[in-house]
Design an enzyme around this catalytic site. Structure first.
Site, PDB file in Angstrom:
ATOM      1  N   HIS A 104     -68.926  64.626  29.537  1.00 45.98           N
ATOM      2  CA  HIS A 104     -69.756  65.516  28.718  1.00 45.98           C
ATOM      3  C   HIS A 104     -70.666  64.686  27.838  1.00 45.98           C
ATOM      4  CE1 HIS A 104     -67.667  65.024  24.768  1.00 45.98           C
ATOM      5  NE2 HIS A 104     -66.611  64.782  25.517  1.00 45.98           N
ATOM      6  N   ASP A 106     -72.327  66.157  24.967  1.00 50.52           N
ATOM      7  CA  ASP A 106     -72.436  66.619  23.585  1.00 50.52           C
ATOM      8  C   ASP A 106     -71.515  65.792  22.699  1.00 50.52           C
ATOM      9  OD1 ASP A 106     -70.152  67.870  24.808  1.00 50.52           O
ATOM     10  OD2 ASP A 106     -70.068  69.303  23.148  1.00 50.52           O
ATOM     11  N   ASP A 139     -67.089  58.769  22.792  1.00 47.11           N
ATOM     12  CA  ASP A 139     -66.812  60.145  23.220  1.00 47.11           C
ATOM     13  C   ASP A 139     -68.110  60.942  23.259  1.00 47.11           C
ATOM     14  OD1 ASP A 139     -65.578  62.532  23.826  1.00 47.11           O
ATOM     15  OD2 ASP A 139     -64.703  62.825  21.847  1.00 47.11           O
ATOM     16  N   GLU A 173     -68.386  70.544  25.496  1.00 45.37           N
ATOM     17  CA  GLU A 173     -66.954  70.223  25.517  1.00 45.37           C
ATOM     18  C   GLU A 173     -66.375  70.185  24.118  1.00 45.37           C
ATOM     19  OE1 GLU A 173     -63.288  67.890  25.335  1.00 45.37           O
ATOM     20  OE2 GLU A 173     -65.217  67.426  24.395  1.00 45.37           O
ATOM     21  N   GLU A 174     -67.156  69.692  23.161  1.00 44.35           N
ATOM     22  CA  GLU A 174     -66.641  69.520  21.807  1.00 44.35           C
ATOM     23  C   GLU A 174     -66.376  70.845  21.093  1.00 44.35           C
ATOM     24  OE1 GLU A 174     -65.506  66.896  20.853  1.00 44.35           O
ATOM     25  OE2 GLU A 174     -66.583  65.196  21.716  1.00 44.35           O
ATOM     26  N   HIS A 443     -64.843  60.297  16.833  1.00 40.13           N
ATOM     27  CA  HIS A 443     -65.088  61.460  15.973  1.00 40.13           C
ATOM     28  C   HIS A 443     -65.173  61.064  14.500  1.00 40.13           C
ATOM     29  CE1 HIS A 443     -63.800  65.044  18.748  1.00 40.13           C
ATOM     30  NE2 HIS A 443     -64.542  64.151  19.387  1.00 40.13           N
TER      31      HIS A 443
END
Length: 471
Positions: A104, A106, A139, A173-174, A443
């Site tokens: 992903h 995003d 990520d 996805e997030e 994150h």
């Protein structure tokens, strides 16, 4: 006002990004340069979708098309739910079930007020001190770029897969994948496609793991925990703060939250964590290895030891985290209601109803109301003896033989749960490595990936693609 502040910070970040791009391009490999450029597109997913700047998502797609011309001109490219991409590389033997490699593009937002805490601006893609810095470096834009670099190189080399390969690049996805992954799955179902297996995000290669500090561990996630948030609500008497009441909603709710915090759910040791410990034990040898291999004897000691470390504790129990609290309108007014959100990550097989029943028993207060909000239940534990696991393992061994391949449990949650109906086996693996001390930047502030890891990730991705493409 928050949106204005965010936009201003973003403009500054993008202005600085131009320098990061030229610096990366000057002395870095193509993969590093392209990842640095990818990070400069702030494809941020906000929980409130009205805050999302989809122009950045469209611009990112254009960047991919320009950067990987062979991939986007040779493979079949489909747009799903406006912003997710599904790429199909037809195999020479269409009777074989396809394999899907998922990623992903995003990323999560930067917490307002923390921009100045970054060593380099979060969307600069700066290359410095042996690292590439920025939101999405780990990520999950690293996976997106590594996969596309590998596919582009294979196309240049004239590679032809025997098995059809699918590549999904999801855009939300997030925030659960309810738009991207969910619609990709519907599209596959409408097309009558069932996968042989799927490689999703999740596991990665960890250096400095306390279990095996002298050797890198390549962790293939066979399962992941289910994400559930419970909202706890309390009501009580209101009034003026000069005349305190006994039935105080804030006190009642605080008491319930303290009980939850102080009374975690029971520990358990089973697949895939028990399998991981078995393999590590065989590698270690000695007394420590004996204890890890003979869990029938050492299980109580293993559980008590693992429970003392936050990382390993998350692998052996359903975890509890109080994350939000809302009460009161004025300092001299006793609030009549209080609300808190508690996030749980459920062990495989543990249901939401079991969670709610357990929470009610722990807080022991019938006046606390509970509401559940959850993502889809996590997929079942994948087969360690399955074809998919063996192929991912062999690819890692070929591209990075110094790593010990082990099964693992992903303690976070991905959008792979949407794929259960089309993917009988889901294996989670990021094609890059990082030191355990850098895992906390995912994150968070100063997210970064080692330049060496970016370059190695392309080799690992190529091996994954070649392995999946075989009959």
């Amino acid at each position: 006002m928050k949106q204005v502040i965010w936009s201003g910070a973003l403009a500054v970040s993008l202005a600085i990004s131009a320098h990061g791009q030229s610096a990366a391009a000057a002395g870095a490999s193509p993969a590093v340069t392209h990842l640095a450029q990818a990070i400069q597109y702030p494809t941020v997913s906000f929980q409130d979708r009205g805050q999302i700047d989809y122009s950045q998502f469209r611009a990112f797609r254009q960047f991919l098309e320009q950067t990987y011309p062979l991939t986007f001109s040779t493979l079949q490219v489909e747009t799903v739910a406006d912003y997710s991409l599904l790429l199909t590389w037809p195999g020479s033997e269409p009777v074989l079930k396809p394999v899907l490699l998922d990623s992903h593009y995003d990323v999560v937002p930067i917490e307002p007020g923390t921009e100045q805490d970054w060593t380099h601006p979060p969307f600069s893609g700066a290359v410095s001190d042996g690292f590439l810095w920025g939101r999405g470096a780990l990520d999950d834009k690293a996976s997106v770029i590594a996969t596309l670099e590998a596919v582009e190189a294979l196309l240049r080399d004239g590679f032809q897969p025997q098995r059809t390969l699918l590549f999904s690049l999801a855009h939300d996805e997030e925030i659960g994948g309810t738009d991207g992954a969910a619609n990709i799955v519907r599209h596959l179902q409408d097309s009558g496609i069932t996968l042989q297996y799927m490689i999703a995000e999740g596991g990665l290669i960890i250096a400095g793991n306390p279990l095996l500090p002298e050797r890198d561990m390549a962790m293939i996630g066979l399962a992941e925990k289910t994400y559930v948030t419970l909202t706890l609500m309390a009501k009580g008497e209101g009034g003026h703060s000069s005349m305190p009441v006994q039935d105080n909603a804030i006190v009642r709710l605080s008491r319930a939250l303290t009980r939850l915090h102080d009374n975690p759910f029971d520990t358990q040791l089973g697949p895939p964590v028990s399998d991981m410990l078995q393999i590590v034990g065989a590698e270690l040898g000695g007394l420590k290895g004996f204890m890890l291999k003979n869990q029938w004897l050492s299980k109580p000691l293993l559980l008590s030891t693992m429970a003392r470390d936050p990382l390993s504790n998350a692998m052996i129990r359903t975890t509890t985290a109080v994350t939000m609290f809302d009460a009161g309108i004025k300092e001299n007014v006793i609030s009549q209601q209080a609300e808190a959100k508690v996030n749980f990550r459920l062990m495989p097989g543990f249901t939401t109803q079991q969670l709610i029943d357990g929470v009610r028993e722990i807080i022991d207060d019938g006046q606390i109301e509970i509401e559940a909000q959850q993502w889809k239940p996590g997929p079942p534990v994948a087969d360690i003896n399955g074809e998919g696991y063996q192929r991912v393992k062999s690819a890692i061994n070929a591209a990075y033989p110094q790593a010990l391949v082990v099964p693992s449990l992903l303690t976070a949650t991905t959008d792979s749960a949407h794929y259960v109906e089309v993917a009988p086996q889901i294996y989670r693996f990021h094609p890059f490595s990082l030191h355990v001390s850098d895992a906390g930047t995912i994150h968070s502030t100063n997210e970064r990936i080692a330049v060496e890891a970016v370059e190695r990730s392309v080799r690992i991705s190529r091996a994954l693609v070649e392995s999946a493409a075989r009959r």
